[in-house]
Scaffold this motif. Structure first.
Motif, short mmCIF file in Angstrom:
data_model
loop_
_atom_site.label_atom_id
_atom_site.label_comp_id
_atom_site.label_asym_id
_atom_site.label_seq_id
_atom_site.Cartn_x
_atom_site.Cartn_y
_atom_site.Cartn_z
N LEU A 1 52.21 31.78 -5.28
CA LEU A 1 53.25 32.59 -5.92
C LEU A 1 52.75 33.15 -7.25
O LEU A 1 52.92 34.34 -7.53
CB LEU A 1 54.49 31.73 -6.15
N VAL A 2 52.12 32.29 -8.05
CA VAL A 2 51.59 32.73 -9.34
C VAL A 2 50.51 33.79 -9.15
O VAL A 2 50.50 34.83 -9.83
CB VAL A 2 51.04 31.53 -10.14
N ALA A 3 49.59 33.54 -8.22
CA ALA A 3 48.48 34.46 -7.99
C ALA A 3 48.97 35.83 -7.52
O ALA A 3 48.58 36.87 -8.07
CB ALA A 3 47.51 33.86 -6.96
N ILE A 4 49.83 35.84 -6.52
CA ILE A 4 50.34 37.10 -5.98
C ILE A 4 51.18 37.83 -7.02
O ILE A 4 51.10 39.05 -7.18
CB ILE A 4 51.15 36.86 -4.70
N GLY A 5 52.00 37.05 -7.75
CA GLY A 5 52.85 37.65 -8.78
C GLY A 5 52.05 38.32 -9.88
O GLY A 5 52.38 39.42 -10.32
N LYS A 6 50.99 37.65 -10.32
CA LYS A 6 50.16 38.22 -11.39
C LYS A 6 49.40 39.45 -10.89
O LYS A 6 49.21 40.42 -11.65
CB LYS A 6 49.19 37.16 -11.92
N ILE A 7 48.94 39.43 -9.65
CA ILE A 7 48.26 40.59 -9.08
C ILE A 7 49.19 41.79 -9.00
O ILE A 7 48.80 42.94 -9.27
CB ILE A 7 47.69 40.26 -7.68
N MET A 8 50.44 41.54 -8.65
CA MET A 8 51.43 42.61 -8.51
C MET A 8 52.04 43.02 -9.85
O MET A 8 52.80 43.98 -9.92
CB MET A 8 52.53 42.18 -7.55
N GLY A 9 51.73 42.26 -10.92
CA GLY A 9 52.27 42.59 -12.23
C GLY A 9 53.72 42.20 -12.42
O GLY A 9 54.45 42.82 -13.20
N THR A 10 54.15 41.16 -11.72
CA THR A 10 55.54 40.70 -11.82
C THR A 10 55.80 40.10 -13.21
O THR A 10 54.94 39.42 -13.77
CB THR A 10 55.83 39.63 -10.75
N LYS A 11 56.97 40.33 -13.74
CA LYS A 11 57.32 39.81 -15.05
C LYS A 11 57.30 38.29 -15.05
O LYS A 11 57.68 37.65 -14.06
CB LYS A 11 58.70 40.30 -15.47
N GLU A 12 56.87 37.72 -16.16
CA GLU A 12 56.73 36.27 -16.26
C GLU A 12 58.04 35.54 -16.02
O GLU A 12 58.06 34.51 -15.35
CB GLU A 12 56.16 35.89 -17.62
N ILE A 13 59.13 36.06 -16.56
CA ILE A 13 60.42 35.38 -16.42
C ILE A 13 60.83 35.29 -14.95
O ILE A 13 61.43 34.31 -14.51
CB ILE A 13 61.52 36.11 -17.25
N ILE A 14 60.46 36.30 -14.17
CA ILE A 14 60.78 36.30 -12.74
C ILE A 14 59.91 35.28 -12.01
O ILE A 14 60.40 34.52 -11.17
CB ILE A 14 60.59 37.70 -12.13
N LEU A 15 58.62 35.25 -12.36
CA LEU A 15 57.72 34.29 -11.73
C LEU A 15 58.13 32.86 -12.06
O LEU A 15 58.12 31.98 -11.19
CB LEU A 15 56.29 34.54 -12.19
N ILE A 16 58.49 32.62 -13.30
CA ILE A 16 58.92 31.28 -13.71
C ILE A 16 60.18 30.87 -12.94
O ILE A 16 60.30 29.72 -12.49
CB ILE A 16 59.19 31.24 -15.22
N SER A 17 61.08 31.81 -12.75
CA SER A 17 62.32 31.53 -12.01
C SER A 17 62.05 31.24 -10.54
O SER A 17 62.82 30.53 -9.89
CB SER A 17 63.28 32.72 -12.12
#
Length: 231
Positions: free
Chosen positions: A110-126
């Motif tokens: 989740l962290v890897a894909i989220g960071k690659i896609m540029g997802t906001k940190e607050i969304i990834l943390i949630s």
């Protein structure tokens, strides 16, 4: 109608229960795995609020009692642990390692894909605790600085996806052992997926129930660590 509903302090709780019971009835009548009760309940609630013009804030305010008792339901997770002690002892190493590996892989991917896609940190943390059951996921999300309401949505999506597609994906991957199937479904899609696991077999359902508790514990440990390391 709107004023009549809002004048009743229990309308939101009753509405939620009726919508969920309707979801159970619809699935039993149709026998369609796509029509998961929690998914049908959500759709019915959204449609009702839109038709009546009642805002989510008004609904949420009157349904706080459900939010209050939800964390308390985590206590019942001790029941499948106790009932399956024999199987737990027999397959202790595969079960614990499988659940931990599944939880860790979910968070890291989740962290890897989220960071690659540029997802906001607050969304990834949630999203980090999304594979845990709701009572645990909400508490973990609050503690690591996430948005609990978004976490709940992700938990529902993960659960519905596992219930609809989980057994089929495992079949395609050649995973046939009932213990492995139950552990995989319970680890990644908690209670919603477990309802489907029981339809696959008693062992699958029991192991999925067991995985809910253990995966919740693993998530409560791994998610905060991941939040500190990556965010």
């Amino acid at each position: 109608m709107r004023e009549l509903l809002l004048s009743n302090p229990y309308w939101a709780i009753l509405l939620t229960l009726v919508a969920y019971l309707a979801g159970i009835w619809i699935q039993r009548k149709t026998c369609c795995t796509l029509l998961q009760p929690i998914l049908v309940c959500s759709v019915l609630l959204i449609a009702f609020l839109m038709i009546t013009g009642i805002s989510f804030e008004e609904y949420n305010e009157k349904s706080q009692f459900l939010n209050f008792i939800l964390p308390l339901t985590a206590v019942v997770l001790a029941v499948p642990l106790y009932r399956n002690l024999v199987i737990l002892k027999k397959y202790a190493i595969p079960i614990f390692s499988g659940i931990f590996a599944g939880t860790l892989a979910t968070i890291l991917s989740l962290v890897a894909i989220g960071k690659i896609m540029g997802t906001k940190e607050i969304i990834l943390i949630s999203m980090l605790p999304k594979s845990a059951t709701n009572p645990i996921a909400i508490e973990v999300s609050s503690q690591i600085g996430g948005i609990p309401s978004l976490t709940v949505a992700m938990v529902v999506i993960a659960g519905c996806f596992g219930a609809i597609c989980g057994p089929e994906i495992l079949k395609l991957m050649g995973i046939t052992h009932p213990v492995a199937k139950g552990i995989a479904i319970g680890t990644l899609s908690h209670a919603v997926g477990t309802s489907r696991a029981f339809k696959e077999g008693q062992i699958e359902g029991s192991m999925s129930s067991l995985a809910i508790a253990l995966a919740g514990m693993a998530t409560a440990i791994c998610a905060p660590i991941a939040a500190v390391i990556f965010f």
